[in-house]
Scaffold this motif. Structure first.
Motif, mmCIF file in Angstrom:
data_model
loop_
_atom_site.group_PDB
_atom_site.id
_atom_site.type_symbol
_atom_site.label_atom_id
_atom_site.label_comp_id
_atom_site.label_asym_id
_atom_site.label_seq_id
_atom_site.Cartn_x
_atom_site.Cartn_y
_atom_site.Cartn_z
ATOM 1 N N UNK A 186 23.843 82.881 24.115
ATOM 2 C CA UNK A 186 25.013 83.550 24.665
ATOM 3 C C UNK A 186 25.052 83.423 26.182
ATOM 4 N N UNK A 187 26.264 83.383 26.720
ATOM 5 C CA UNK A 187 26.441 83.213 28.164
ATOM 6 C C UNK A 187 25.822 84.357 28.946
ATOM 7 N N UNK A 212 14.708 86.308 44.518
ATOM 8 C CA UNK A 212 14.776 87.740 44.232
ATOM 9 C C UNK A 212 15.239 87.966 42.792
ATOM 10 N N UNK A 213 14.638 88.972 42.153
ATOM 11 C CA UNK A 213 14.990 89.294 40.781
ATOM 12 C C UNK A 213 16.444 89.794 40.698
ATOM 13 N N UNK A 214 17.073 89.529 39.550
ATOM 14 C CA UNK A 214 18.404 90.052 39.267
ATOM 15 C C UNK A 214 18.249 91.348 38.481
ATOM 16 N N UNK A 215 18.820 92.430 38.969
ATOM 17 C CA UNK A 215 18.736 93.708 38.292
ATOM 18 C C UNK A 215 20.023 94.044 37.543
ATOM 19 N N UNK A 216 20.091 95.249 37.018
ATOM 20 C CA UNK A 216 21.283 95.683 36.302
ATOM 21 C C UNK A 216 22.449 95.855 37.276
ATOM 22 N N UNK A 249 23.282 84.201 32.166
ATOM 23 C CA UNK A 249 23.614 84.831 33.447
ATOM 24 C C UNK A 249 22.468 85.714 33.934
ATOM 25 N N UNK A 250 21.794 86.390 32.996
ATOM 26 C CA UNK A 250 20.704 87.311 33.368
ATOM 27 C C UNK A 250 19.486 86.583 33.926
ATOM 28 N N UNK A 251 19.293 85.324 33.510
ATOM 29 C CA UNK A 251 18.077 84.609 33.906
ATOM 30 C C UNK A 251 18.386 83.404 34.793
ATOM 31 N N UNK A 252 19.589 83.348 35.327
ATOM 32 C CA UNK A 252 19.987 82.246 36.205
ATOM 33 C C UNK A 252 19.059 82.192 37.413
#
Length: 269
Positions: A246-247, A265-269, A251-254
């Protein structure tokens, strides 16, 4: 008896024989007969056992001393550095103190991230965060083959580690139990939602390929529940092409960085 000793050694990396039987999907009474040497497993059951532990059939039948040296090399700390005891003491203190703060994260997760060893592929593994005798630990189960492939050997890896809650971040540190050739660290943001669904962060490790390059990648944990059907969920694990997922997972792990930002840097909520 070599098979029995080798099987016992493989089982020693788990909390109990019951856990092994449950996750492997074999009858515990029958498995205990294998461990006691009363009976030998059938060819079909031997394959199930070897696939679960990630070893070849000829390896698990090796003489025990050879098996320990070549398949399960024993790593010991021959000479401790004077600074190590203080470091480990502090880590155990933090580990013990984290039991309460990490209680809500106990359960099973899918872990998604871009593979360190297979560029361009997304890796899905299975994570269990669970109470241990002295803190919160976790296990990671990997299935190293694309799930869509047919007729190719499946290699499994099993990691064991500890979870520490420190300054509003979740630190996960683990090692690969079967070959003891890798340590990874993951740092996750906690979740402030009333219902736990996903955790986000970054992980650092090394490629499984021969060049063993250190790498960092964004990671997402998708909560599955406190209990699962292990064999069913584990079949979902493996390497995926990005367009197979799923897209929103992609997007969450780009791993793209913002322009002119020298930090990853990590992507958060």
């Amino acid at each position: 008896m070599d098979f029995v000793q080798n099987l016992k050694l493989l089982c020693s990396f788990y909390d109990s024989t019951a856990e092994v039987c449950r996750k492997m999907g074999v009858n515990r009474t029958q498995f205990n007969k294998y461990l006691s040497g009363q009976v030998q497993p059938s060819k079909a059951n031997l394959k199930i056992i070897c696939d679960f532990f990630g070893v070849e059939e000829f390896e698990i039948l090796m003489p025990h001393d050879k098996f320990r040296q070549e398949v399960m090399p024993e790593h010991t700390l021959a000479q401790q550095h004077p600074a190590l005891p203080a470091y480990f003491s502090k880590m155990m203190e933090l580990y013990d103190q984290s039991k309460i703060g990490l209680g809500r994260y106990v359960g099973w997760y899918y872990e998604y991230y871009y593979s360190l060893g297979f560029p361009g592929r997304i890796f899905c593994s299975l994570i269990e965060i669970a109470p241990r005798q002295d803190g919160i630990g976790f296990s990671r189960y990997e299935r190293l083959i694309p799930v869509a492939s047919k007729g190719r050997k499946v290699t499994h890896c099993h990691y064991q580690g500890i979870a520490i809650n420190l300054c509003d971040r979740i630190f996960l540190m683990d090692y690969e139990t079967l070959t003891v050739n890798e340590i990874t660290q993951t740092v996750l943001f906690p979740s402030y939602k009333s219902q736990l669904t996903r955790l986000f962060g970054v992980k650092i490790g090394v490629s499984s390929k021969s060049h063993r390059e250190p790498a960092c990648t964004r990671v997402m944990y998708q909560f599955l529940g406190e209990t699962i059907d292990f064999r069913k969920q584990f079949r979902h694990c493996g390497l995926y092409q990005p367009d197979e997922l799923d897209a929103d997972i992609k997007d969450c792990i780009d791993n793209q960085q913002e322009r002119d930002n020298p930090l990853f840097i990590a992507i958060g909520e």
